[in-house]
Every structure is written in structure tokens, then in C-alpha cells.
Design a protein around this motif. Structure first.
Motif, PDB file in Angstrom:
ATOM      1  N   SER A  18      43.407  45.024  40.991  1.00  0.00           N
ATOM      2  CA  SER A  18      44.629  45.825  41.123  1.00  0.00           C
ATOM      3  C   SER A  18      45.338  45.491  42.428  1.00  0.00           C
ATOM      4  O   SER A  18      46.550  45.261  42.459  1.00  0.00           O
ATOM      5  CB  SER A  18      44.309  47.326  41.126  1.00  0.00           C
ATOM      6  OG  SER A  18      43.880  47.747  39.881  1.00  0.00           O
ATOM      7  N   VAL A  19      44.561  45.467  43.507  1.00  0.00           N
ATOM      8  CA  VAL A  19      45.171  45.188  44.808  1.00  0.00           C
ATOM      9  C   VAL A  19      45.676  43.748  44.833  1.00  0.00           C
ATOM     10  O   VAL A  19      46.753  43.465  45.372  1.00  0.00           O
ATOM     11  CB  VAL A  19      44.147  45.449  45.931  1.00  0.00           C
ATOM     12  CG1 VAL A  19      44.770  45.160  47.279  1.00  0.00           C
ATOM     13  CG2 VAL A  19      43.670  46.880  45.867  1.00  0.00           C
ATOM     14  N   ALA A  20      44.909  42.828  44.218  1.00  0.00           N
ATOM     15  CA  ALA A  20      45.332  41.425  44.211  1.00  0.00           C
ATOM     16  C   ALA A  20      46.647  41.263  43.464  1.00  0.00           C
ATOM     17  O   ALA A  20      47.547  40.538  43.917  1.00  0.00           O
ATOM     18  CB  ALA A  20      44.256  40.561  43.571  1.00  0.00           C
ATOM     19  N   ILE A  21      46.765  41.947  42.330  1.00  0.00           N
ATOM     20  CA  ILE A  21      48.031  41.870  41.578  1.00  0.00           C
ATOM     21  C   ILE A  21      49.166  42.392  42.431  1.00  0.00           C
ATOM     22  O   ILE A  21      50.240  41.791  42.521  1.00  0.00           O
ATOM     23  CB  ILE A  21      47.934  42.656  40.260  1.00  0.00           C
ATOM     24  CG1 ILE A  21      46.999  41.955  39.296  1.00  0.00           C
ATOM     25  CG2 ILE A  21      49.301  42.828  39.628  1.00  0.00           C
ATOM     26  CD1 ILE A  21      46.770  42.720  38.026  1.00  0.00           C
ATOM     27  N   ALA A  22      48.909  43.513  43.123  1.00  0.00           N
ATOM     28  CA  ALA A  22      49.959  44.106  43.950  1.00  0.00           C
ATOM     29  C   ALA A  22      50.412  43.116  45.018  1.00  0.00           C
ATOM     30  O   ALA A  22      51.604  42.940  45.249  1.00  0.00           O
ATOM     31  CB  ALA A  22      49.466  45.391  44.595  1.00  0.00           C
ATOM     32  N   LYS A  29      40.815  41.756  34.458  1.00  0.00           N
ATOM     33  CA  LYS A  29      40.849  43.114  33.949  1.00  0.00           C
ATOM     34  C   LYS A  29      40.596  43.139  32.444  1.00  0.00           C
ATOM     35  O   LYS A  29      39.775  43.921  31.952  1.00  0.00           O
ATOM     36  CB  LYS A  29      42.204  43.764  34.239  1.00  0.00           C
ATOM     37  CG  LYS A  29      42.306  44.341  35.608  1.00  0.00           C
ATOM     38  CD  LYS A  29      43.719  44.805  35.844  1.00  0.00           C
ATOM     39  CE  LYS A  29      43.935  45.271  37.248  1.00  0.00           C
ATOM     40  NZ  LYS A  29      43.398  46.592  37.533  1.00  0.00           N
ATOM     41  N   VAL A  30      41.303  42.272  31.734  1.00  0.00           N
ATOM     42  CA  VAL A  30      41.170  42.299  30.275  1.00  0.00           C
ATOM     43  C   VAL A  30      39.732  41.980  29.872  1.00  0.00           C
ATOM     44  O   VAL A  30      39.133  42.667  29.026  1.00  0.00           O
ATOM     45  CB  VAL A  30      42.166  41.306  29.630  1.00  0.00           C
ATOM     46  CG1 VAL A  30      41.902  41.169  28.148  1.00  0.00           C
ATOM     47  CG2 VAL A  30      43.587  41.779  29.864  1.00  0.00           C
ATOM     48  N   PHE A  31      39.143  40.968  30.515  1.00  0.00           N
ATOM     49  CA  PHE A  31      37.748  40.635  30.188  1.00  0.00           C
ATOM     50  C   PHE A  31      36.827  41.821  30.466  1.00  0.00           C
ATOM     51  O   PHE A  31      35.920  42.121  29.685  1.00  0.00           O
ATOM     52  CB  PHE A  31      37.295  39.417  31.002  1.00  0.00           C
ATOM     53  CG  PHE A  31      37.831  38.126  30.457  1.00  0.00           C
ATOM     54  CD1 PHE A  31      37.633  37.799  29.123  1.00  0.00           C
ATOM     55  CD2 PHE A  31      38.512  37.240  31.257  1.00  0.00           C
ATOM     56  CE1 PHE A  31      38.135  36.610  28.607  1.00  0.00           C
ATOM     57  CE2 PHE A  31      39.013  36.062  30.747  1.00  0.00           C
ATOM     58  CZ  PHE A  31      38.831  35.740  29.423  1.00  0.00           C
ATOM     59  N   ASN A  32      37.054  42.499  31.590  1.00  0.00           N
ATOM     60  CA  ASN A  32      36.173  43.611  31.931  1.00  0.00           C
ATOM     61  C   ASN A  32      36.318  44.773  30.959  1.00  0.00           C
ATOM     62  O   ASN A  32      35.339  45.423  30.617  1.00  0.00           O
ATOM     63  CB  ASN A  32      36.458  44.084  33.358  1.00  0.00           C
ATOM     64  CG  ASN A  32      35.864  43.144  34.367  1.00  0.00           C
ATOM     65  OD1 ASN A  32      35.090  42.258  34.015  1.00  0.00           O
ATOM     66  ND2 ASN A  32      36.220  43.318  35.607  1.00  0.00           N
TER      67      ASN A  32
END
Lengths: 134, 215, 533
Positions: free
Chosen positions: C284-288, C326-329
Motif C-alpha cells: 500500500s505504501v509502495a503504491i502511494a 496484493k492480488v496474489f496475497n
């Protein structure tokens, strides 16, 4: 619902007077210095010195007026992140503006909106592009 | 209220468990808000950087139309007001209500002086027609001169608005100081407005040389 | 009301107690209503646009009205719905509950932010009747500085809405920092809070630049300062830099909270600990953060330098990594879970399916050589609707269904919910999937007219918009029905483990009667430890 105020000592710090007075004097001196230097033509050094002085002034302001010298590292990081993202904004935008007139490998002349559209020559046969494309 | 000292005890808001937590929230919130201020002004500085890179000669000419004397005077006013702001926080920390009030008052007056000088400067620009392109009628060599004055009014105007907001906050602080709400145990608003004031000061530290001292 | 117990909905009473409330739950509800109205308005314009496109040429709108319709559809959906949707309504309600806190850090600022939203919305509405803008929601110069429509008021509305968004983000950020309960370390926070935190970072760091951009645009129209005006020596492409420096991260303001909702619902309905907690949190932070470095991929054909385009394209590909993690998780979390196919979970599945399509086509568009051909075609329209509607809207509806019992203390009709889900899912795909094909065939976006050979697919698409609208109306129907005649909801209808399920349904004004001490991660289901062996 309101709790009685507890007399817990705050994690506040009172900035020592010598620092605030010292900062005031140095900021004023630096501001005047900046003006004086700008009256002389030093070529490229004008802007270098000017930015140097600005940065020193900004640092002094943050360290002693905003109290960052005694602040938690996290808070400082938080505040400085604003400048980091500003730098990102500036540098990426510059990467566009600076290279926008980069040389066109085919025409060996700059790109640029002004050069892109050219009226066809009166004969109207061909642009130079075909000559180079072989 | 304690009738002897005139100090009103501060009560921690119900959703905080201690005054330290409340202070931490206020501090963090203020710093984050100031980050948004930095980026808000930052957009203008990016615009400035790009335009200056495009038209270096025009900027040199334009700066000669500005009075560095008045600019320096304003710098001195603003730096001094930052100092008196610090002193008012310090007075509150030492439970000196009178001194706190007077330091706030001096800060306010210095800000007013800043705005006064600004008004004189603006009047001069209006007189010479050095205005954004819609109304520009000044004389200059560079063709793109109106661009600089658009930027000049946008940057100093936005900064001036922040000074006026700061003056409003100072009045609010003076009233609360008079009521005796700030003392060594509680002076959060003073400190937070102080931080705001220093950032406004910081912006001016950048603005003054970048607009007035171009060579 | 059969329950005698006071809760935040019925005490204190009176309209004034709502207007001046500082309670985050009431503010969240007021946001929810305001956002629903905005969504209906934006949807109305979407239906108008789709209806007009039933045939080439004029059906019932003039070309000017058509331009104004899609501008208002875009501006309303982005600024009034997508950006505040999950953070301001659902997170406002849920965030302090998940923290076991009594309120957000600055309750008064929270109310202010709501009223700024209302003021901004009112200005946008005014703009709608005062010669609605026809620039598209992107307000590109030099058109936006020369058109005679009411650009200034719409831009002013967006400016005010920006500050509403900044204050919400600031508030949540400080709340997460300072009001976590005893025992809740950063890695014991529910993932929804991580995503809201990452969202708040963007809101705080990017939105001020939107503010200054819009302000400059207004000043440009009023006083011609010329920064964006080529006739005065300015640079119109600079406007696009300014605009997308906010508006690309803003895309992540829209999708990150949606990802947070999904991360909450999947473990609850799989009865299984989330797979790769830290990876989801950090992604999440990386995407941000990565989201700040890619804005130039909106400008490949705008005259931007090829050097900049190259860098932007490269970083754009990087963004797909955290999204993929995220999707994989999420899928790994479902593996061997005891899945309950309830409506919130169904919407999560829809999210996964649609978000993947939207995400993959995003990578396609991030490739310069392809984007040069697909830019400003219906391929782009389909792409961002798959991400924004298929992603954010699905997650918003999922979250709404998930927390509805907590918000109102009422259960909705599950069968009606499943039917509505089917209609929405099918309608959405019929509406947008064929736009990919239209795009690759070269139908440009925002055009009033089109070639006759595109008509068949346009008709299909318009029919899809009706199915989608029918599903949404059905949803509105059974949700209102549940408020009036729904069964009372138990404290924890789904068996969630995060703190909000320890509060009453609906919660009392103070949220909790006692302070909860957190001793473990947010999703530690007992069954999960067994299935690990």
C-alpha cells in the motif's frame, strides 16, 4: 467526561535564549549580505552564493525558530518530506522541459513545436525526411 | 479560574487519554498541515523555476523593476516578527502573561508593517502598469515581461494572504492570552501558530532573493 | 425503535444535534448520504452520455450539451464521489472503531471537512446551472482558459473539495499515529488502516498541488498571468504536469482504500488469517509513493520530451508490482479457507476479476509504443472504468454491505443483494468490455459523433448501462427496506475479529464501554492455525 488535568511534565523544551537571539542576528546579517552580494556581478557565482545563503537561512529558521534541533526525528522527517516531494515534482518536470528540444536523430536539428509544422516547399515534392531515411 | 494568577486550567478533550497525547496530535497535525503549505507554495516555485529557465534575461530585467530596498525592509520586519513570536511562546512557558501578550502585539504590528510596505510596493507597480498581462501597460525591453509580473503578484499575493491569516490568528491568540488561557502547562495554540508563522517566514526567505535579487 | 438502549443514531436527538455533531460516526453517515446523492447525479450524466451515443449524430443532445454532460459526469464522479467515497464515509465511520478509539484526533476539523465538501458540491452545482463547463474533468489549457463556459466556478468547487480531502487525510493520519490502543503496534493494525494511512499520505502530499494548479487556472482566466498561455510565453504542457502531479496520485487515493476494504473482507469470509500481512501493508505504501513518479504517462502524446516519457513509462511498469503482490496475497488467502459466499464477499470477487482486467490494460497503456495509438480512444475509457468502477465502486459497495449492519444495526435481504450483485456485475461488463474493442478499432473518446460501423457495439454498451443502473436501483431499494423493516443485526454478523465488531450494532456514542487491549494480529482465526498443518 473531562478528566482533570494531570500535572505531568510536558515533553516541551524551552529554546535557550542565546540560540534565538543568535539566530535572529545571523538571519538579519545573512539577509543584508545577500543583498550586498547581489549588487556585484560575479557571473555564475551570484546564483550559487545566493542559493547557499538561502539554504543557510532556511536551515537556521528550521533548526532554532521551529525548534527542530530538539524535535523528534519523526516529526522532522514528516516536515522535510514536503520538500522531498517538491523536489520530485520539480525534477521530473524539468526532465521534460530540458530535453524537449533534444536533437532529432533524423533531422539533426532540435525538436520543438515551432519546428514541427513546416509549410511545404512550392514544388511540393518531398520533405527532407525521406532523404535521410534510407 | 485561579483568581490569584488569572490562569485558566486547560482540560484535555474527551477522546484523548492524556495531555501529552493531545499535544502530540496537535503537533503532528500542524506539521502535516505545514507540509501541505510547503507543497501549495511549491507549485508556484516550480512554475517560477521553469519560466526562469526559459527566459533568464527577462527575469534579470524584471528584477530591476523591483525595489530591493523595500524588499529588504520587509525581510527585516518578518525575521524580527518570527523572533518576537518565539519570545511570546517562551513567556507563556515562564507564566509571564503580560510579556506574552506584548510580544504577540509586537509580532502583529510587525506583520502590519510588512503589509504596509507591500501596499506601497503594489501601488508603485500599479502606477507603472507593471501588472499581469490582462492589465499590463508597463515599459520594458523583454517581450515576456508580463509573465514575470503575473508570477510576482501570484507569489507575493498568496504570501500576503498567509500573512493576513496569520494576523487573524495573532488576534485570536492575544484574546486568549488576555483571558489567561496559556500558562506553563498549556500553550499548544501559541506554539502551533508559531510554527505556521515560521513557515510563512521561510517562504519569504526564499521569495525575497528569488524575486528581488536576480542578477 | 424496539431497542431501549441509546446508540449514536438516537441520542442525542434533534436535527441540530446532527448538524453540529462532532461524532465521527454521524459525520461518516452524513458523508455517505452526500456521496450517494453525488453518485446519483454523476450516474445520471453517465446515462445521458450513453443514451446519446446510441446512434451516430444527434439523438437528443446537442454537441455542446454532450460535452457538458461528460465533463460533469467526470468532474462529479471524480471529485465528489470517488475521492471522498471510501475514506470520508466508510473510513470515517470505521477507522476510530477499528482503533478502539472514541473519535478521530480532530473531531471539529472532521466536521469542517464535511462542510467544505458540501460547500464545494454546492459551487459545482451552481456551475452546472451557470453555463456548465465543457472542458472535460481535466481542464486542459489553453481550451479551459478560452472557453466561454463557467470553468471558474467548477474549478473553484474542485479547489474547495481538495481542501476537504486534505483535512480528512490529515485527520486520519494523525489519528492512526496518536490514537492506537494499547498493544496495537503498526503490524497489528487492520490492513484497512494501512491503506487509509497510505491514502492519507497522498491526500496530504498531492492535493495541495491540485489546489495551486486550480488557483493558477482561475487567476489565468481572471488576470492572464500567462504561465500556461503560449501566446504570452508560457507553456500549456506545464499545466498538464501540474494537473497530473495531483491527478495521477489521486487515482491511488481512489483505489488504495478500496484495496483496504478487500483486505478486510477476504479474511473474514474465508475464516483465515490474511496471507502475507506485511507485504500487503507495505505494498500500500509502495503504491502511494510510486504513484508520485508516474504522472507523465498521461502525457505521452502531449509534446512532452521523449526522455521524460521513457522514465515515466519505466516507473509505470513498477507500479504493477505492488498491485500484483496484493492480488496474489488475496487469492492465497482464499486458498483452503472456509469461504462463505455472502454478498460482501461476492463484491470482492467482482473486484478481483474486474481490477485484474483494468490493471492489465493499464500496463498496456503504460507502454509508450502502444499508448501512442490507444491514447484518447475508448480503450482508455474502458481501462479506467474497469479500475475505478470495477475496482473502487465494487469495493465501496462491498464495504457498505460489510459494515451496514454495524452502521445501522439492521440486516439487509441477502437474496436481493445477490440478485443486485449479479445485475451490477453483468451490466458493468456489458457496458465496458466492448469499449475495449471499440478503442482498439480506433473510436476516439469524448467525440459526439462516430463512424456507423461502431454503432452495434455502442448499442450493446448502452444497454449495459441500463442493466447496471437497474442493479444499483435494486440495491438502493433493499438497503432502504432494511432500514425500515430489516432484522436487527447482531453485534458480529460476519464473525470478524477486528475491533469494530466488539462494539454494539449500532455503536454507542462513545463507541466502546471499556478500553480494548490488543494482544495479537487482526485476523488470527483459530481455524487458520489448524489448516497450516
Amino acid at each position: 467526561m473531562q478528566t482533570q488535568h494531570e500535572e505531568v511534565p510536558h515533553p516541551h523544551f524551552m529554546i535557550p535564549l542565546k540560540y534565538t537571539v543568535g539566530t535572529l542576528i545571523s538571519l538579519l546579517v545573512l539577509a543584508v549580505t545577500n543583498v550586498i552580494i547581489s549588487q556585484f556581478d560575479l557571473g555564475i557565482y551570484n546564483i550559487v552564493i545566493m542559493f547557499g545563503i538561502i539554504l543557510v537561512m532556511a536551515t537556521l529558521d528550521m533548526l532554532f525558530f521551529m525548534g527542530f534541533r530538539w524535535e523528534r526525528g519523526f516529526h522532522i522527517m514528516m516536515f522535510l518530506s514536503g520538500f522531498v516531494f517538491l523536489f520530485i515534482f520539480l525534477s521530473f518536470t524539468l526532465s521534460d522541459i530540458m530535453y524537449r528540444n533534444a536533437t532529432d536523430p533524423y533531422k539533426m536539428q532540435p525538436y520543438g513545436i515551432k519546428n514541427l509544422v513546416k509549410p511545404l516547399p512550392a514544388g511540393g515534392e518531398h520533405s527532407e525526411r525521406t532523404e535521410h531515411s534510407e | 479560574m485561579d483568581s490569584a494568577t488569572g490562569i485558566k486550567q486547560h482540560h484535555v478533550a474527551h477522546h484523548f487519554s492524556s495531555s501529552a497525547q493531545e499535544f502530540e496530535a496537535a503537533k503532528l497535525g500542524t506539521l502535516v498541515f505545514l507540509v501541505t503549505e510547503v507543497l501549495f507554495f511549491g507549485g508556484l516555485f516550480v512554475g517560477y523555476a521553469i519560466l526562469r529557465m526559459m527566459y533568464p534575461a527577462m527575469f534579470v530585467e524584471a528584477a530591476s523593476h523591483l525595489s530591493w530596498q523595500l524588499g529588504l525592509l520587509n525581510t527585516i520586519f518578518l525575521i524580527t516578527s518570527a523572533f518576537t513570536m518565539i519570545m511570546s511562546v517562551r513567556s507563556a512557558q515562564l507564566n509571564k502573561r503580560q510579556a506574552c501578550f506584548y510580544f504577540l502585539l509586537i509580532t502583529f504590528l510587525l506583520a502590519a508593517c510588512f503589509m504596509g510596505v507591500k501596499a506601497i510596493e503594489y501601488a508603485q507597480k500599479f502606477e507603472h502598469g507593471l501588472l499581469p498581462a490582462m492589465w499590463f501597460s508597463g515599459e520594458g525591453v523583454a517581450e515576456t515581461l508580463p509573465l514575470f509580473f503575473g508570477l510576482y503578484f501570484a507569489m507575493t499575493g498568496l504570501h500576503g494572504i498567509h500573512i493576513i491569516v496569520g494576523m487573524g490568528l495573532l488576534i485570536w491568540l492575544m484574546i486568549r492570552t488576555r483571558r489567561g488561557e496559556f500558562y506553563s502547562g498549556y500553550f499548544t495554540p501559541l506554539e502551533m501558530v508559531g510554527l505556521y508563522w515560521h513557515v510563512v517566514d521561510l517562504v519569504w526567505i526564499f521569495l525575497f532573493p528569488l524575486l528581488y535579487l536576480i542578477r | 425503535m424496539t431497542t431501549a438502549k441509546p446508540n449514536y443514531l438516537n441520542s442525542p436527538k434533534g436535527i441540530l444535534s446532527w448538524i453540529f455533531t462532532l461524532d465521527h460516526k454521524r459525520i461518516g453517515l452524513m458523508y455517505l448520504v452526500a456521496i450517494a446523492i453525488s453518485f446519483a447525479l454523476g450516474g445520471f450524466f453517465a446515462l445521458l452520455v450513453r443514451l446519446e451515443l446510441l446512434n451516430p449524430g444527434k439523438l437528443f443532445l446537442t454537441s455542446q450539451q454532450y460535452n457538458q454532460s461528460f465533463t460533469l459526469h467526470g468532474a462529479i464522479m471524480i471529485f465528489l464521489f470517488l475521492i471522498p467515497s471510501i475514506p470520508a464515509s466508510l473510513a470515517n465511520f470505521v477507522l476510530p472503531l477499528q482503533l478502539g478509539a472514541k473519535d478521530v484526533a480532530f473531531p471539529r476539523l472532521n466536521l469542517w471537512s464535511f462542510y467544505l465538501y458540501v460547500i464545494g458540491a454546492a459551487i459545482c452545482l451552481y456551475s452546472m446551472f451557470a453555463g456548465a463547463a465543457d472542458t472535460g474533468w481535466t481542464f486542459y489549457t489553453p481550451y479551459s482558459t478560452t472557453t466561454t463556459t463557467s470553468v471558474i466556478s467548477l474549478v473553484l468547487g474542485a479547489f474547495v473539495l481538495g481542501f476537504s480531502s486534505i483535512f480528512t487525510g490529515l485527520n486520519f493520519m494523525v489519528t492512526i499515529h496518536t490514537l492506537r490502543p494499547p498493544g496495537m503496534s503498526w503490524f497489528r493494525m487492520p490492513l484497512f488502516l494501512w491503506s487509509i494511512y497510505a491514502t492519507a499520505l497522498i491526500q496530504v502530499l498531492a492535493t495541495p498541488v491540485l489546489g495551486i494548479t486550480l488557483l493558477l487556472l482561475i487567476v489565468e482566466r481572471v488576470a492572464k498571468i500567462g504561465i500556461f498561455d503560449p501566446t504570452l510565453g508560457g507553456d500549456p504542457v506545464l499545466f498538464q504536469h501540474f494537473f497530473w502531479f495531483y491527478s495521477h496520485p489521486a487515482v491511488y487515493i481512489m483505489i488504495l482504500p478500496a484495496m483496504g476494504v478487500i483486505s478486510e473482507i477476504i479474511p473474514t469470509f474465508c475464516r483465515k488469517n490474511i496471507f502475507g500481512y506485511k507485504y500487503i501493508a507495505f505494498s500500500s505504501v509502495a503504491i502511494a509513493l510510486l504513484g508520485f513518479l508516474v504522472w507523465g504517462h498521461h502525457m505521452y502524446i502531449s509534446g512532452q520530451s521523449q526522455f521524460a516519457a521513457l522514465i515515466f513509462s519505466l516507473i509505470t511498469f513498477l507500479v504493477s508490482i505492488p498491485s500484483g503482490i496484493k492480488v496474489f496475497n488475496w487469492i492465497a488467502t482464499m486458498y483452503k479457507g472456509s469461504i462463505q459466499l455472502k454478498s460482501p464477499f461476492l463484491y470482492c470477487l467482482a473486484f478481483l476479476f474486474l481490477f485484474c482486467i483494468g490493471g492489465f490494460t493499464g500496463v498496456v497503456l503504460g507502454t509508450i509504443s502502444l499508448d501512442v495509438h490507444l491514447q484518447d480512444t475508448y480503450f482508455v475509457v474502458a481501462h479506467f472504468h474497469y479500475v475505478m468502477v470495477g475496482g473502487t465502486l465494487m469495493a465501496f459497495i462491498a464495504g457498505l454491505h460489510y459494515w451496514w449492519p454495524k452502521m445501522f444495526g439492521k440486516m439487509y435481504n441477502e437474496r436481493a443483494a445477490v440478485i443486485a450483485w449479479g445485475l451490477i456485475f453483468v451490466g458493468f461488463n456489458v457496458l465496458f468490455f466492448f469499449q475495449y474493442i471499440l478503442g482498439t478499432k480506433g473510436m476516439p473518446r469524448r467525440y459526439y459523433n462516430y463512424l456507423p460501423e461502431f454503432q452495434a457495439l455502442n448499442i450493446v454498451s448502452t444497454v449495459g448501462s441500463w442493466i447496471l443502473a437497474a442493479g444499483l436501483f435494486l440495491m438502493l431499494g433493499y438497503l432502504i427496506h432494511s432500514l425500515l423493516k430489516g432484522k436487527p443485526a447482531p453485534q458480529n454478523p460476519w464473525g470478524g475479529l477486528t475491533l469494530e465488531w466488539k462494539a454494539d450494532s449500532p455503536p454507542i456514542t462513545e463507541n466502546f464501554e471499556e478500553i480494548h487491549i490488543v494482544t495479537g494480529g487482526p485476523y488470527e482465526y483459530p481455524a487458520a492455525t489448524k489448516s497450516a498443518h
